[in-house]
Design an enzyme around this catalytic site. Structure first.
Site, PDB file in Angstrom:
ATOM      1  N   TYR A 112      94.167  58.468  63.161  1.00 11.83           N
ATOM      2  CA  TYR A 112      95.207  58.155  62.276  1.00 11.83           C
ATOM      3  C   TYR A 112      95.260  56.222  62.498  1.00 11.83           C
ATOM      4  O   TYR A 112      95.193  55.704  61.298  1.00 11.83           O
ATOM      5  CB  TYR A 112      96.619  58.559  62.783  1.00 11.83           C
ATOM      6  CG  TYR A 112      97.642  58.092  62.044  1.00 11.83           C
ATOM      7  CD1 TYR A 112      98.011  58.455  60.537  1.00 11.83           C
ATOM      8  CD2 TYR A 112      98.842  57.268  62.887  1.00 11.83           C
ATOM      9  CE1 TYR A 112      99.172  57.843  59.923  1.00 11.83           C
ATOM     10  CE2 TYR A 112      99.816  56.767  62.025  1.00 11.83           C
ATOM     11  CZ  TYR A 112      99.873  57.023  60.685  1.00 11.83           C
ATOM     12  OH  TYR A 112     100.971  56.321  60.066  1.00 11.83           O
TER      13      TYR A 112
ATOM     14  N   TRP B  99     105.784  60.385  67.145  1.00  8.32           N
ATOM     15  CA  TRP B  99     104.887  60.386  65.916  1.00  8.32           C
ATOM     16  C   TRP B  99     103.919  61.276  66.148  1.00  8.32           C
ATOM     17  O   TRP B  99     103.488  61.999  65.019  1.00  8.32           O
ATOM     18  CB  TRP B  99     104.447  58.954  65.731  1.00  8.32           C
ATOM     19  CG  TRP B  99     103.668  58.845  64.225  1.00  8.32           C
ATOM     20  CD1 TRP B  99     102.093  58.687  64.333  1.00  8.32           C
ATOM     21  CD2 TRP B  99     103.987  59.246  62.974  1.00  8.32           C
ATOM     22  NE1 TRP B  99     101.986  58.966  62.819  1.00  8.32           N
ATOM     23  CE2 TRP B  99     102.826  59.147  62.009  1.00  8.32           C
ATOM     24  CE3 TRP B  99     105.373  59.654  62.453  1.00  8.32           C
ATOM     25  CZ2 TRP B  99     103.051  59.455  60.662  1.00  8.32           C
ATOM     26  CZ3 TRP B  99     105.291  59.829  61.161  1.00  8.32           C
ATOM     27  CH2 TRP B  99     104.378  59.668  60.274  1.00  8.32           C
TER      28      TRP B  99
ATOM     29  N   GLU C 297     108.806  59.662  58.236  1.00  9.21           N
ATOM     30  CA  GLU C 297     109.581  58.670  59.231  1.00  9.21           C
ATOM     31  C   GLU C 297     110.642  59.215  59.417  1.00  9.21           C
ATOM     32  O   GLU C 297     111.248  59.072  60.441  1.00  9.21           O
ATOM     33  CB  GLU C 297     109.540  57.315  58.358  1.00  9.21           C
ATOM     34  CG  GLU C 297     108.106  56.625  58.361  1.00  9.21           C
ATOM     35  CD  GLU C 297     107.473  56.278  59.722  1.00  9.21           C
ATOM     36  OE1 GLU C 297     108.336  56.328  60.704  1.00  9.21           O
ATOM     37  OE2 GLU C 297     106.471  55.846  59.576  1.00  9.21           O
TER      38      GLU C 297
END
Length: 203
Positions: A29, A59, A51
């Site tokens: 990522y 995350w 988010e």
């Protein structure tokens, strides 16, 4: 890890911050997506949504669940999500593949409707990108990376005024980092300046 550069050089010879240096999913990522410009409505709505779901979680957790999120939320098509009703909320609350948080689910539906309304005033992409600062941070270490900024606070307030929720200034700064509005890649990272947005400042 070098105290001078703040990065770890991987087996591939590429320098990354510690948080992106071990987990293969996070590393991929970081290498391919994080910090690259997102300038399409659906893509930006997805990032705002994820988010918001990430708040209070890692995350990595959200990234692992992203395929399930995309399926559950119809690819984050704002018009489709904006039309969700009570049955959809219950469907999502029963979906073990996503983060089952009613407040965040309702916020995503509300944010979809707000995204559609913004089309009458230039659209979500131009709205969010209008908060790009004149300069981007130049962090050498993770400790030098900001967690919020005057622009992220202003963006947060502006989005709330337009009917968005779960868009606090820290969450919005994370969004700005993720979609290339600011470049917080460490100066010695192999990704510094890769977005093309801040090449003149990448040094």
């Amino acid at each position: 890890m070098s105290a001078d550069t703040g990065v770890v050089v991987g087996e591939d010879g590429l320098a990354r911050p510690t948080w992106a240096s071990t987990d293969p999913l996070i590393r991929d990522y970081y290498d391919t997506e994080w910090g690259m410009p997102v300038r399409d409505e659906q893509g930006l709505f997805e990032r705002i949504s994820l988010e918001a779901f990430q708040s209070g979680l890692s995350w990595a957790t959200i990234l692992r669940k992203r395929p399930a999120f995309r399926t559950a939320f119809d690819g984050f098509d704002p018009e489709v999500v904006a039309a969700y009703g009570d049955d959809d909320v219950e469907r999502l609350m029963a979906d073990a593949g996503i983060v089952r948080n009613r407040a965040k689910i309702l916020a995503t539906i509300g944010n979809a409707a707000a995204t559609v309304r913004l089309r009458e005033d230039g659209g979500l992409v131009d709205f969010v990108w209008s908060f790009q600062p004149e300069q981007t941070p130049r962090p050498r270490t993770i400790a030098e990376v900001p967690t919020r900024s005057p622009e992220s606070l202003a963006l947060s307030k502006a989005l709330r005024a337009r009917g968005f929720s779960f868009v606090g200034p820290t969450t919005m700064y994370a969004l700005m980092e993720a979609v290339g509005i600011v470049d917080t890649h460490l100066l010695h990272s192999h990704r510094r300046g890769s977005s093309g947005v801040w090449e003149e400042h990448s040094g």
